[in-house]
Scaffold this motif. Sequence first.
Motif, mmCIF file in Angstrom:
data_model
loop_
_atom_site.group_PDB
_atom_site.id
_atom_site.type_symbol
_atom_site.label_atom_id
_atom_site.label_comp_id
_atom_site.label_asym_id
_atom_site.label_seq_id
_atom_site.Cartn_x
_atom_site.Cartn_y
_atom_site.Cartn_z
ATOM 1 N N UNK A 1 20.634 37.192 26.564
ATOM 2 C CA UNK A 1 21.995 36.981 26.088
ATOM 3 C C UNK A 1 22.249 35.646 25.443
ATOM 4 N N UNK A 2 21.270 34.733 25.489
ATOM 5 C CA UNK A 2 21.509 33.426 24.889
ATOM 6 C C UNK A 2 21.401 33.501 23.370
ATOM 7 N N UNK A 3 22.265 32.780 22.678
ATOM 8 C CA UNK A 3 22.187 32.621 21.226
ATOM 9 C C UNK A 3 22.877 31.325 20.858
ATOM 10 N N UNK A 4 22.150 30.433 20.215
ATOM 11 C CA UNK A 4 22.741 29.152 19.847
ATOM 12 C C UNK A 4 21.906 28.437 18.808
ATOM 13 N N UNK A 5 22.558 27.608 18.017
ATOM 14 C CA UNK A 5 21.849 26.861 16.994
ATOM 15 C C UNK A 5 22.570 25.585 16.637
ATOM 16 N N UNK A 6 21.879 24.727 15.920
ATOM 17 C CA UNK A 6 22.457 23.482 15.450
ATOM 18 C C UNK A 6 21.617 22.965 14.288
ATOM 19 N N UNK A 7 22.169 22.014 13.556
ATOM 20 C CA UNK A 7 21.457 21.409 12.443
ATOM 21 C C UNK A 7 21.309 19.919 12.650
ATOM 22 N N UNK A 8 20.461 19.310 11.837
ATOM 23 C CA UNK A 8 20.324 17.860 11.849
ATOM 24 C C UNK A 8 19.810 17.400 10.488
ATOM 25 N N UNK A 9 20.182 16.193 10.101
ATOM 26 C CA UNK A 9 19.660 15.567 8.898
ATOM 27 C C UNK A 9 18.886 14.316 9.288
ATOM 28 N N UNK A 10 17.996 13.894 8.383
ATOM 29 C CA UNK A 10 17.211 12.681 8.630
ATOM 30 C C UNK A 10 16.966 11.971 7.304
ATOM 31 N N UNK A 11 17.210 10.690 7.301
ATOM 32 C CA UNK A 11 17.012 9.858 6.113
ATOM 33 C C UNK A 11 16.135 8.680 6.490
ATOM 34 N N UNK A 12 15.057 8.447 5.757
ATOM 35 C CA UNK A 12 14.075 7.431 6.141
ATOM 36 C C UNK A 12 13.658 6.577 4.955
ATOM 37 N N UNK A 13 13.328 5.317 5.250
ATOM 38 C CA UNK A 13 12.708 4.404 4.294
ATOM 39 C C UNK A 13 11.646 3.610 5.031
ATOM 40 N N UNK A 14 10.489 3.395 4.394
ATOM 41 C CA UNK A 14 9.419 2.632 5.039
ATOM 42 C C UNK A 14 8.619 1.856 4.003
ATOM 43 N N UNK B 1 0.820 -1.213 0.000
ATOM 44 C CA UNK B 1 0.000 0.000 0.000
ATOM 45 C C UNK B 1 0.850 1.256 0.000
ATOM 46 N N UNK B 2 2.096 1.138 0.497
ATOM 47 C CA UNK B 2 2.918 2.333 0.598
ATOM 48 C C UNK B 2 4.378 1.933 0.730
ATOM 49 N N UNK B 3 5.196 2.463 -0.138
ATOM 50 C CA UNK B 3 6.645 2.333 0.002
ATOM 51 C C UNK B 3 7.223 3.718 -0.221
ATOM 52 N N UNK B 4 8.015 4.190 0.755
ATOM 53 C CA UNK B 4 8.449 5.583 0.736
ATOM 54 C C UNK B 4 9.909 5.713 1.111
ATOM 55 N N UNK B 5 10.505 6.799 0.625
ATOM 56 C CA UNK B 5 11.857 7.174 1.026
ATOM 57 C C UNK B 5 11.905 8.690 1.112
ATOM 58 N N UNK B 6 12.628 9.205 2.096
ATOM 59 C CA UNK B 6 12.643 10.658 2.289
ATOM 60 C C UNK B 6 13.975 11.114 2.872
ATOM 61 N N UNK B 7 14.178 12.419 2.741
ATOM 62 C CA UNK B 7 15.384 13.055 3.286
ATOM 63 C C UNK B 7 15.006 14.451 3.759
ATOM 64 N N UNK B 8 15.590 14.879 4.868
ATOM 65 C CA UNK B 8 15.350 16.238 5.343
ATOM 66 C C UNK B 8 16.577 16.796 6.028
ATOM 67 N N UNK B 9 16.721 18.100 5.936
ATOM 68 C CA UNK B 9 17.807 18.794 6.621
ATOM 69 C C UNK B 9 17.239 20.067 7.225
#
Length: 448
Positions: free
Chosen positions: A167-180, A149-157
């Motif tokens: 006074x606070x300031x901060x950041x970060x990144x992340x990636x995600x790769x999925x298959x279902x 019924x469903x086969x998927x693949x995805x990517x996100x950043x």
Amino acid sequence: MTRSPEEISHALLDAARMAGADAADAIVIEGSSISVDVRAGALEHAERAEATDLGLRVFMGRQSSIVSSSDSRAETLTAMAERAVAMAREAPEDPYAGLADTTQLSAGWNIETLDLVDASEEPSPGALQSDALAAEAAALAVKGVTQVSDASASYGRHEVHLAATNGFSGGYGRTQRSTSCVAIAGTGTGMERDYDGDSRAWQSDLRSPEEIGRTAGERTVALLNARKPETGSYPVLFDERVSSSLVGHLLAASNGAAVARGSSWLKDSLGEQVLPQGMSLIEDPHRPRISGSRPFDAEGLPTRHRAIAEDGRLMGWTMDLSSARKLGLESTGNAARGVSSPPSPSNWNLELSQGEKTRADLLRDMGTGLLVTSMIGATINPNTGDYSRGASGFWVENGEIAYPVNECTVAGNLREMLARIIPANDARRYLSRVVPSLLIEGMTLAGA
């Protein structure tokens, strides 16, 4: 010229000051994603999205408001700030609202140690389609599977940046790769479906699409010819796929916001036994390549390794600044938020103590009972911990799986259930919640 999330967040703070705010914080989330769905060997849907979302929270004394937008033009930031200040002036006072003190703020973190961003190139739509097709083909190759019924693949950043007038300031990144993959077997009222999937920060860690599709197909075929189990009191083994939901109920009850409201069955249980002796529930937000990892929370406080339960005893609540102030305690650095919502307590990576026995050992020990592999719905009384959920899985006779079952209900009381769990040793350590299969004796089953 395109501005970075950091630049946009500081521009929002400048706009808030100009509009007359006493204090403010801003969160900016910039990201892109691509997803591909296939069906019957052909592309069914492909989507790419790119967005920059902004959230501004302002304080006028103890009054506050939040506004959000996806437009980062200078005139929009000014309008956001003016509207937020006007809204805050009309809001009721909250004695527990406010930014963190400067002494509480996180500093000196090393985001590189968390390894949240895969440095390899973004996969092409064609590569994602190939993975989805491979998963579908592997599922269809399993004898008994009638369709996928469903086969998927995805990517996100995504990149997130938080800044505040304290006074606070901060950041970060992340990636995600999925298959279902979701497979279907059988026909008519005897139709069954099951799935498998994987999601990782790094492409190289992802399980193969062939394995994912094959597992989805095998799980589905195993459910054919299901029947209802007998009604009565039996041992129930919660498979590792669903056992983390039991830990989730413990986390909900130890959430500082629920405790402060008085709507928690654990509200008077600090220091008491909530798990069997020898078992601990540990939170670690600094595990590399794991989705729940982060160097600081949504209020700029440092995240930290801590025991929610140790040797079975409840050690503390999960708190943001507001819930901590209500309880007369200190925040645990567990604030989470979106661009349009205020911070609220949330948990990061968790690990429950594993046992020495395999899942097969626990099946053998339970004799006759139910192995739960899927759950639907939930009726949980937050004040008493009374528990009732729909379940399906496999009936166990003489320590071995006898036949699949569905349309049954599993019931008990969470305080009593968690106090007598018996863990296996099969937890997947790459998940954000590392929880093994859990056996609980004497649960109520409602079936045939």
